[in-house]
Structure formats: structure tokens, C-alpha cells
Design an enzyme around this catalytic site. Structure first.
Site, mmCIF file in Angstrom:
data_model
loop_
_atom_site.group_PDB
_atom_site.id
_atom_site.type_symbol
_atom_site.label_atom_id
_atom_site.label_comp_id
_atom_site.label_asym_id
_atom_site.label_seq_id
_atom_site.Cartn_x
_atom_site.Cartn_y
_atom_site.Cartn_z
ATOM 1 N N ASN A 107 -26.521 -65.719 59.177
ATOM 2 C CA ASN A 107 -26.131 -66.138 60.528
ATOM 3 C C ASN A 107 -27.214 -67.033 61.086
ATOM 4 O O ASN A 107 -28.385 -66.899 60.742
ATOM 5 C CB ASN A 107 -25.974 -64.904 61.434
ATOM 6 N N HIS A 109 -28.813 -68.241 64.791
ATOM 7 C CA HIS A 109 -28.819 -67.855 66.205
ATOM 8 C C HIS A 109 -29.820 -68.746 66.953
ATOM 9 O O HIS A 109 -30.924 -68.978 66.459
ATOM 10 C CB HIS A 109 -29.202 -66.382 66.338
HETATM 11 C C1 GAR Z 1 -24.997 -72.635 67.654
HETATM 12 O O1 GAR Z 1 -25.971 -72.924 68.613
HETATM 13 C C2 GAR Z 1 -25.271 -71.291 67.003
HETATM 14 O O2 GAR Z 1 -26.616 -71.024 66.845
HETATM 15 C C3 GAR Z 1 -24.656 -70.358 68.022
HETATM 16 O O3 GAR Z 1 -23.459 -70.982 68.393
HETATM 17 C C4 GAR Z 1 -23.623 -72.399 68.298
HETATM 18 C C5 GAR Z 1 -22.503 -72.968 67.458
HETATM 19 O O4 GAR Z 1 -22.539 -74.371 67.446
HETATM 20 N N1 GAR Z 1 -24.434 -69.048 67.476
HETATM 21 C C6 GAR Z 1 -24.646 -67.912 68.142
HETATM 22 O O5 GAR Z 1 -24.982 -67.884 69.309
HETATM 23 C C7 GAR Z 1 -24.425 -66.640 67.337
HETATM 24 N N2 GAR Z 1 -24.921 -65.501 68.045
HETATM 25 P P1 GAR Z 1 -21.751 -75.185 66.339
HETATM 26 O O6 GAR Z 1 -20.310 -74.679 66.359
HETATM 27 O O7 GAR Z 1 -21.836 -76.608 66.800
HETATM 28 O O8 GAR Z 1 -22.417 -74.941 65.024
#
Ligand code: GAR
Length: 215
Positions: A107, A109
Site C-alpha cells: 500500500n 500512504h
Molecule cells: C494517493 O495520495 C495515495 O497515497 C492515497 O490516495 C491517493 C490516491 O491517488 N492513499 C491513501 O490515502 C490510502 N490510505 P491516485 O489515485 O492518484 O494514485
């Protein structure tokens, strides 16, 4: 070549970074299929453009979290994937699912874990007045945004920037470290020892073995 399923819920910029990395010569992983729980997630378009198989498994179509995750597990397994990358997948996965993919699910984060698990990480970082933010790639444990840390990137917070500006700068770092983490895992160089990551210099010969996990 390590076969990967990517799970998304949204725009999929991290998915794009993984797609681009996998397209490079000699990259040790291949994305077999992209799953989304959100039918109109833009990341699905990114996958299709790259010629990658996609599937929507909408959690709203299931009576329970358990039923949704059972289907997800069945379909991921059927795709042939041996490793999961969560890339902005915004559903909590329960312990049964997580344990089935123990040390085989990554994952990303947008915080320096274990600080700021959950949502609105950059707002909370600014609120807390911390000097640094960043992002983390980790193996997934049943607890939210928890598990052995593979790699992280750090950024100095500019006190005048907004949460959106900070999030955008962190996102750029995410695109660097997620492919790097996937490469390390796919090369079999990542081991979990007492809930911590050890990275070896050895490139294990058999790329079909995800990683020789030692606990
Ligand atoms: C990213 O910033 C990722 O780190 C976060 O969601 C976003 C997705 O962006 N994930 C979380 O917060 C998981 N807990 P993306 O769809 O453009 O990759």
C-alpha cells in the site's frame, strides 16, 4: 516476472507510475489486471490505454464487506496475480482478506507512517505543525495504514503552503517510491523479519517467487 494486480478507487496517478515502470525494459513485475471498487474511477481509463485488463467490483453491489472481499479475492486469484498493489484503494480490508495476502500486498500512504494514518493527512500535518511530510510504501497489516515499511520519502513543509499544494508535492514523491518499492519486492530482495523490512543486495534467481518471507 512477478504478476501484479492493482486495486484503485480513483484517479490512479500511482497506478500510472506503476504502469510506466512496468513498461521499462527489465522491470521485474507485470500488471495483469486493475480492479476498481468505483465504476467511474479514472484509473480504469489509464489501465485500458495501457492495454491492461480491468474489472469493476463495486462494494455497493454486495450485502456485506465479507461478500465483497470474497469476490475480490476470487477474482484477483483468477487473474493469476501473486502480488497486490493498493494504489488509492479507499476501502478498508478486513483481517481475513489481509491475512490471505500477508506480505504479498503493498500500500502507499501519503504520510510518514506511523504518523497520520487515515484520511486528510496533509491537513492534519499542517494542523499539527510538523516540519516534514512524505509518503510510505508498506506491506499491509490488518490495522489501517499499518505494516512493515518498505520505503519512505520525506519533504520539508513550507509553512505557507496549503494542504492541496503539499499533497501535490507529496504525490510526486509517491510516484517515485512506489515503483521503487515494487521493484525491490519483485526482485525478491525484501524480507519481513519481526515486522520490519530487511532489504538484501541479492537478486534472487527465481523471479516467480515473490519474496522469501521470513517471520
Ligand atoms: C494517493 O495520495 C495515495 O497515497 C492515497 O490516495 C491517493 C490516491 O491517488 N492513499 C491513501 O490515502 C490510502 N490510505 P491516485 O489515485 O492518484 O494514485
Amino acid at each position: 516476472m512477478v504478476k501484479v494486480a492493482v486495486l484503485i478507487s480513483g484517479g490512479g496517478t500511482n497506478l500510472q507510475a506503476l504502469i510506466d515502470a512496468c513498461a521499462q525494459d527489465g522491470f521485474p513485475a507485470e500488471i495483469l489486471k486493475v480492479f476498481s471498487n468505483v465504476p467511474d474511477a479514472y484509473g480504469l481509463e489509464r489501465a485500458k490505454k495501457a492495454g491492461i485488463d480491468t474489472m469493476v467490483i463495486n462494494h455497493r453491489d454486495f450485502e456485506s464487506r465479507e461478500a465483497f472481499e470474497e469476490r475480490l479475492h476470487t477474482e484477483i486469484t483468477a487473474s493469476g496475480a501473486k502480488l497486490i498493489c493498493l494504489a488509492g484503494f479507499m476501502r478498508i480490508l478486513d483481517a481475513r482478506f489481509v491475512n490471505r495476502w500477508k506480505n504479498r500486498m503493498l500500500n502507499i500512504h501519503p504520510s510518514l507512517l506511523p504518523a497520520f494514518r487515515g484520511l486528510h493527512t496533509q491537513e492534519r500535518a499542517l494542523e499539527a505543525g510538523v516540519r516534514f511530510s512524505g509518503c510510505t510504501v508498506h506491506f499491509v497489516n490488518p490495522e489501517l495504514d499499518d505494516g512493515p515499511i518498505i520505503n519512505q520519502a520525506v519533504i520539508a513543509i513550507n509553512p505557507n503552503e496549503t494542504a492541496e499544494e503539499l499533497a501535490a508535492r507529496v504525490l510526486e514523491l509517491e510516484h517515485l517510491i512506489y515503483p521503487q518499492a515494487l521493484k525491490l519486492v519483485a526482485e525478491g530482495r525484501v524480507r519481513v523479519v519481526s515486522n520490519k523490512i530487511r532489504i538484501s543486495n541479492t537478486d534472487y534467481a527465481d523471479k516467480n517467487i515473490i519474496n522469501p518471507v521470513i517471520e
